[in-house]
Scaffold this motif. Structure first.
Motif: not given
Length: 95
Positions: A66-73
């Motif tokens: 799993l590759v985390p995708v940040p919620d920040t722009p």
């Protein structure tokens, strides 16, 4: 039937096939077509051996990493040298 029973049955059939191909080879003086059938039977034997080896030591199913995708722009400076895909460049307009 269990998997091992099925593999054993396949191996017995391949043994009989190889014996029959050997008889054909002797009767037809080892022509090209019989040699091709001999090679195919040998490949089948190797494939069943690979199946047996895979059945003996089953691999646990691998979960994809799993590759985390940040919620920040994202930092907009990363995209200064690229065009907006499908929209064209910022200083030009579509025809």
């Amino acid at each position: 039937m269990t998997l091992n029973d099925d593999l054993a049955a396949a191996e017995r059939c391949l043994d009989e096939l190889c014996r029959t191909v050997g008889r054909l080879e002797r009767q037809l003086d080892g022509g090209l077509d019989v040699r091709r059938v001999r090679t195919d039977a040998d490949h089948l034997r190797e494939s069943v051996a690979l199946l047996r080896a895979a059945a003996v030591a089953p691999q646990p199913p691998r979960r994809p990493e799993l590759v985390p995708v940040p919620d920040t722009p994202y930092d907009s400076s990363l995209w200064t040298d690229s065009d907006d895909e499908g929209l064209g460049a910022r200083d030009r307009h579509a025809p």
